[in-house]
Design a protein around this motif. Structure first.
Motif, PDB file in Angstrom:
ATOM      1  N   ILE A 164       0.949  -1.333   0.059  1.00 34.98           N
ATOM      2  CA  ILE A 164      -0.155   0.050  -0.104  1.00 34.98           C
ATOM      3  C   ILE A 164       0.900   1.146  -0.052  1.00 34.98           C
ATOM      4  N   SER A 165       1.827   1.246   0.767  1.00 34.81           N
ATOM      5  CA  SER A 165       2.776   2.314   0.642  1.00 34.81           C
ATOM      6  C   SER A 165       3.504   2.613  -0.513  1.00 34.81           C
ATOM      7  N   HIS A 166       4.021   1.672  -1.204  1.00 37.69           N
ATOM      8  CA  HIS A 166       4.386   1.804  -2.545  1.00 37.69           C
ATOM      9  C   HIS A 166       3.483   2.398  -3.515  1.00 37.69           C
ATOM     10  N   THR A 167       2.410   1.798  -3.386  1.00 39.15           N
ATOM     11  CA  THR A 167       1.283   2.337  -4.443  1.00 39.15           C
ATOM     12  C   THR A 167       1.146   4.006  -4.082  1.00 39.15           C
ATOM     13  N   GLN A 168       1.084   4.190  -2.906  1.00 41.48           N
ATOM     14  CA  GLN A 168       0.985   5.652  -2.475  1.00 41.48           C
ATOM     15  C   GLN A 168       1.909   6.413  -3.338  1.00 41.48           C
ATOM     16  N   MET A 169       3.385   5.823  -2.978  1.00 40.91           N
ATOM     17  CA  MET A 169       4.490   6.448  -3.696  1.00 40.91           C
ATOM     18  C   MET A 169       4.537   6.560  -5.139  1.00 40.91           C
ATOM     19  N   PHE A 170       4.153   5.660  -5.769  1.00 45.35           N
ATOM     20  CA  PHE A 170       3.982   5.615  -7.177  1.00 45.35           C
ATOM     21  C   PHE A 170       2.799   6.692  -7.636  1.00 45.35           C
ATOM     22  N   MET A 171       2.013   6.567  -6.922  1.00 40.79           N
ATOM     23  CA  MET A 171       0.826   7.827  -7.203  1.00 40.79           C
ATOM     24  C   MET A 171       1.296   9.138  -7.163  1.00 40.79           C
ATOM     25  N   LYS A 172       1.977   9.501  -6.054  1.00 38.86           N
ATOM     26  CA  LYS A 172       2.480  10.816  -5.828  1.00 38.86           C
ATOM     27  C   LYS A 172       3.555  11.243  -6.850  1.00 38.86           C
ATOM     28  N   ALA A 173       4.261  10.041  -7.256  1.00 37.79           N
ATOM     29  CA  ALA A 173       5.297  10.408  -8.557  1.00 37.79           C
ATOM     30  C   ALA A 173       4.430  10.735  -9.932  1.00 37.79           C
ATOM     31  N   LEU A 174       3.428   9.993 -10.033  1.00 39.18           N
ATOM     32  CA  LEU A 174       2.524  10.309 -11.208  1.00 39.18           C
ATOM     33  C   LEU A 174       2.224  11.752 -11.022  1.00 39.18           C
ATOM     34  N   ASP A 175       1.518  11.985  -9.900  1.00 38.02           N
ATOM     35  CA  ASP A 175       1.104  13.462  -9.716  1.00 38.02           C
ATOM     36  C   ASP A 175       2.252  14.461  -9.805  1.00 38.02           C
ATOM     37  N   SER A 176       3.199  14.132  -9.506  1.00 38.67           N
ATOM     38  CA  SER A 176       4.346  15.152  -9.595  1.00 38.67           C
ATOM     39  C   SER A 176       4.592  15.507 -11.054  1.00 38.67           C
ATOM     40  N   GLY A 178       2.034  15.565 -13.199  1.00 38.59           N
ATOM     41  CA  GLY A 178       0.757  15.923 -13.648  1.00 38.59           C
ATOM     42  C   GLY A 178       0.143  14.755 -14.305  1.00 38.59           C
ATOM     43  N   LYS A 179       0.282  13.625 -14.084  1.00 35.06           N
ATOM     44  CA  LYS A 179       0.014  12.407 -14.866  1.00 35.06           C
ATOM     45  C   LYS A 179      -1.068  11.462 -14.177  1.00 35.06           C
ATOM     46  N   LEU A 180      -1.311  11.712 -13.067  1.00 31.84           N
ATOM     47  CA  LEU A 180      -2.078  10.826 -11.987  1.00 31.84           C
ATOM     48  C   LEU A 180      -3.500  10.573 -12.813  1.00 31.84           C
ATOM     49  N   THR A 181      -4.062  11.565 -13.159  1.00 28.82           N
ATOM     50  CA  THR A 181      -5.648  11.435 -13.812  1.00 28.82           C
ATOM     51  C   THR A 181      -5.810  11.657 -15.230  1.00 28.82           C
ATOM     52  N   ASP A 182      -4.340  12.128 -15.645  1.00 29.37           N
ATOM     53  CA  ASP A 182      -4.257  12.332 -17.259  1.00 29.37           C
ATOM     54  C   ASP A 182      -4.080  11.159 -17.937  1.00 29.37           C
ATOM     55  N   PRO A 183      -5.021  10.639 -18.907  1.00 24.44           N
ATOM     56  CA  PRO A 183      -4.332   9.298 -19.695  1.00 24.44           C
ATOM     57  C   PRO A 183      -3.491   9.586 -20.738  1.00 24.44           C
ATOM     58  N   PHE A 184      -3.319  10.916 -21.352  1.00 21.71           N
ATOM     59  CA  PHE A 184      -2.479  11.184 -22.307  1.00 21.71           C
ATOM     60  C   PHE A 184      -1.147  11.204 -22.035  1.00 21.71           C
ATOM     61  N   PHE A 185      -0.073  10.477 -22.574  1.00 21.37           N
ATOM     62  CA  PHE A 185       1.314  10.571 -22.711  1.00 21.37           C
ATOM     63  C   PHE A 185       1.986  10.125 -24.034  1.00 21.37           C
ATOM     64  N   GLY A 186       3.090  10.660 -24.253  1.00 14.30           N
ATOM     65  CA  GLY A 186       3.587  10.261 -25.546  1.00 14.30           C
ATOM     66  C   GLY A 186       3.466  11.271 -26.342  1.00 14.30           C
ATOM     67  N   ASN A 187       3.947  11.319 -27.798  1.00 11.55           N
ATOM     68  CA  ASN A 187       3.735  12.456 -28.595  1.00 11.55           C
ATOM     69  C   ASN A 187       2.972  12.446 -29.947  1.00 11.55           C
ATOM     70  N   VAL A 188       2.006  11.146 -29.931  1.00 16.71           N
ATOM     71  CA  VAL A 188       1.312  11.122 -30.865  1.00 16.71           C
ATOM     72  C   VAL A 188      -0.213  11.688 -30.597  1.00 16.71           C
ATOM     73  N   LYS A 189      -0.663  12.517 -31.189  1.00 14.28           N
ATOM     74  CA  LYS A 189      -1.965  13.197 -31.029  1.00 14.28           C
ATOM     75  C   LYS A 189      -3.323  12.102 -31.159  1.00 14.28           C
ATOM     76  N   PRO A 190      -4.145  12.163 -30.147  1.00 15.81           N
ATOM     77  CA  PRO A 190      -5.344  11.043 -30.594  1.00 15.81           C
ATOM     78  C   PRO A 190      -6.139  11.823 -31.800  1.00 15.81           C
TER      79      PRO A 190
END
Length: 230
Positions: A164-176, A178-190
């Motif tokens: 559970i602790s590690h999950t929180q760490m990974f979520m905080k890293a994603l949030d840092s 700006g990608k915790l709730t943003d499904p877009f990443f990479g360079n190709v525009k949908p």
């Protein structure tokens, strides 16, 4: 450089060895959701990351997972030690393999690198890690319910807690990022269908399930895809 201290992070002790239970514990030693899989996955991912902080986090967690692998190994060793003449031992994988941990899961399947989920993109990898921790937590919960003594249960509760602790760490890293709730990443525009939700299953009563996963403002609900594309 690696330095191994022989004292585990959490004391491992049992009161009554149970080789049949030890076979179940193999799931977290050589299984898909096990500690070896997690440790190697996070360690390899760290070499893909340019962000120094996230790289450090991945390596710290990877090394903790190696420590968890040692703890699970010690549990398996304790549950199979000096019981090789019992019928319980003879009914397990240890009858052929010998006492102590092996890189097998609880069904006897050998560990494989195909269990690892890493793809060279930090957002993708962190999301994969959240799923990996969820899988491990679910396995530990099942093992805790079947635990044969208090010492074993206490160790497994500690291991579940750290997932559970590690999950929180990974979520905080994603949030840092700006990608915790943003499904877009990479360079190709949908393309233009990115906001469409297709109603492709029905109860047959004309009433379809609705929720935030298929509603405005994020999604445009296509109630009848056949009619829309005829």
């Amino acid at each position: 450089m690696f330095f191994h201290k022989k004292d585990p992070i959490h004391t491992v002790k049992i009161s009554e060895p149970n080789p049949r239970y030890a076979q179940l514990l193999l799931e977290q030693f050589g299984g898909a959701t096990g500690e070896l899989s997690a440790a190697l996955q996070y360690w390899v991912q760290s070499f893909h990351v340019e962000n120094a902080g996230i790289r450090d986090m991945l390596q710290d967690i990877a090394l903790e997972e190696f420590g968890h692998l040692e703890m699970v190994g010690k549990l398996i060793e304790a549950h199979t030690k000096n019981v090789d003449q019992t019928e319980a031992f003879k009914s397990t994988l240890f009858a052929v393999r010998g006492m102590g941990p092996h890189f097998l899961d609880s069904q006897g399947n050998t560990w494989t690198a195909s269990y690892l989920n890493e793809g060279g993109d930090v957002v993708r990898d962190l999301r994969a890690n959240i799923a990996a921790e969820a899988g491990a937590r679910q396995t530990y919960e099942a093992l805790i319910k079947l635990a044969t003594d208090q010492g074993t249960q206490e160790t497994l509760v500690h291991l579940l807690t750290r997932e559970i602790s590690h999950t929180q760490m990974f979520m905080k890293a994603l949030d840092s990022l700006g990608k915790l709730t943003d499904p877009f990443f990479g360079n190709v525009k949908p393309d233009e269908t990115v906001a469409l939700y297709y109603n492709l299953s029905t109860n047959g009563n004309g009433k379809d399930e609705r929720g935030p996963w298929n509603s405005e403002p994020t999604f445009e609900y296509v109630a009848d895809p056949l009619q829309s594309h005829s």
